[in-house]
Design an enzyme around this catalytic site. Structure first.
Site, short mmCIF file in Angstrom:
data_model
loop_
_atom_site.label_atom_id
_atom_site.label_comp_id
_atom_site.label_asym_id
_atom_site.label_seq_id
_atom_site.Cartn_x
_atom_site.Cartn_y
_atom_site.Cartn_z
CG ASP A 24 -2.10 0.91 1.09
OD1 ASP A 24 -2.39 1.36 -0.05
OD2 ASP A 24 -2.75 1.21 2.11
CG HIS A 41 -0.35 1.98 -9.26
ND1 HIS A 41 -0.55 1.62 -7.94
CD2 HIS A 41 -1.44 2.73 -9.60
CE1 HIS A 41 -1.71 2.14 -7.51
NE2 HIS A 41 -2.26 2.81 -8.50
CG LEU A 135 9.29 -16.98 -3.59
CD1 LEU A 135 9.26 -16.95 -2.06
CD2 LEU A 135 9.68 -15.60 -4.13
C1 IPE Z 1 -5.53 -2.67 -0.32
O1 IPE Z 1 -5.20 -1.35 -0.42
C2 IPE Z 1 -5.46 -3.31 -1.67
C3 IPE Z 1 -4.12 -3.46 -2.25
C4 IPE Z 1 -3.00 -3.09 -1.71
C5 IPE Z 1 -4.09 -4.12 -3.53
P1 IPE Z 1 -6.29 -0.19 -0.64
O2 IPE Z 1 -5.53 1.07 -0.73
O3 IPE Z 1 -7.16 -0.55 -1.79
O4 IPE Z 1 -7.15 -0.28 0.68
P2 IPE Z 1 -7.97 0.83 1.45
O5 IPE Z 1 -8.96 1.40 0.49
O6 IPE Z 1 -7.00 1.86 1.92
O7 IPE Z 1 -8.60 0.11 2.60
C1 IPE Z 2 -1.58 0.19 -3.34
O1 IPE Z 2 -1.34 1.55 -3.40
C2 IPE Z 2 -1.76 -0.43 -4.70
C3 IPE Z 2 -3.14 -0.78 -5.04
C4 IPE Z 2 -4.17 -0.69 -4.25
C5 IPE Z 2 -3.36 -1.27 -6.37
P1 IPE Z 2 -2.53 2.59 -3.41
O2 IPE Z 2 -2.89 2.88 -4.82
O3 IPE Z 2 -3.64 2.15 -2.57
O4 IPE Z 2 -1.82 3.85 -2.78
P2 IPE Z 2 -2.47 4.89 -1.78
O5 IPE Z 2 -2.99 4.11 -0.62
O6 IPE Z 2 -3.54 5.59 -2.52
O7 IPE Z 2 -1.34 5.79 -1.42
MG MG Z 3 -4.11 2.40 -0.63
#
Ligand code: IPE
Ligand code: IPE
Ligand code: MG
Length: 251
Positions: A24, A41, A135
């Site tokens: 995240d 990303h 792995l």
């Molecule tokens: C969880 O992160 C999903 C992934 C890392 C793929 P999100 O950013 O989508 O989750 P919330 O919305 O903060 O709970």
């Molecule tokens: C996690 O990073 C990746 C996915 C959920 C695909 P985020 O896109 O949720 O990044 P933040 O949380 O908005 O910073």
């Molecule tokens: Mg996120």
């Protein structure tokens, strides 16, 4: 920056067999640099390559990564398309090298909603790497913990499983992670303290670790730190510390 003497060297004796990561913070990483979210990303994907290599070096047997949740479809269309494109791009560019490194790829989640050509690429990657032992990498893409349990219940009913035969073990066998041990350590980067529908069954007794860095900045040394922290935890599974000293009632 001063070198941080508190970062431990080497690895502890007790390391997790299965590490799962909620990757995240990509969006915030990009935002902090005035870049579009998709650049975050991409940076996150580059980092994944480094973390896979570190897991191989550290002797981790299973790595699960949360790449796209069932709820992430609700993001703006260009971001969703960008994430689908990154998945395809990673398979196209990295599959051979992952295969050469002995990585066995698995997908957890639903493939149904992906375009047929992308679905085929995922299935091909799984098939190609089936025999690898170094792995096991589970890619959670279009994955949701609740969806996984709903799917398991549907499949059990289709198979005519009787109520009295439903056990913990049976449910585990119907999940996307059948045959894979539960995660020992779940890491969520970016400072968010929630589960976000990730491995809600399998994580029942996982140890959690929340490093305060965005995913693209979570490096090998921080992974090492997480493993050291894990080695200090006492997992009691609802019991008491061992060794247990039995006190005789009249002794
Ligand atoms: C969880 O992160 C999903 C992934 C890392 C793929 P999100 O950013 O989508 O989750 P919330 O919305 O903060 O709970
Ligand atoms: C996690 O990073 C990746 C996915 C959920 C695909 P985020 O896109 O949720 O990044 P933040 O949380 O908005 O910073
Ligand atoms: Mg996120």
């Amino acid at each position: 920056m001063d070198s941080d003497v508190s970062i431990p060297q080497g690895l502890p004796e007790k390391i997790p067999v299965h590490i799962a990561i909620i990757m995240d913070g990509n969006g915030r990483w990009a935002q902090a640099r005035n870049l579009p979210r998709i650049a975050g990303h991409r940076a996150g994907t580059e980092n994944l390559r480094r973390i896979i290599e570190a897991c191989i070096e550290f002797g981790i047997s299973y790595l699960t990564i949360y790449a796209f949740s069932t709820e992430n479809w609700g993001r703006p269309q260009d971001e969703v398309q960008g994430l689908l494109h990154i998945l395809e791009d990673v398979i196209d560019r990295e599959l051979q090298e992952l295969h050469d490194q002995g990585v066995q790829l698995h997908h957890i989640g639903r493939l149904e909603r992906l375009a047929p050509h992308l679905r085929e690429k995922v299935l091909h990657a799984v098939d190609l790497t089936r025999g690898n032992q170094r792995l096991v990498l589970n890619v959670a893409f279009n994955y949701g913990g609740r969806d996984e349990i709903v799917h398991a219940i549907q499949e059990m009913i289709k198979d005519g499983v009787q109520a009295a035969d439903v056990t913990d073990e049976m449910v585990s066998k119907y999940l996307f992670t059948a045959g894979i041990p539960d995660p020992d350590l779940i890491i969520r980067t970016s400072g968010e303290l929630r589960i976000s529908n990730f491995m809600i069954w399998q994580g029942a007794y996982a140890e959690w670790y929340f490093p305060p860095v965005y995913w693209p900045d979570f490096d090998k040394e921080q992974l090492r730190l997480a493993i050291h922290e894990f080695s200090q935890r006492e997992r009691r599974y609802g019991r008491v510390s061992s060794p247990v000293v039995d006190i005789e009632p009249n002794g």
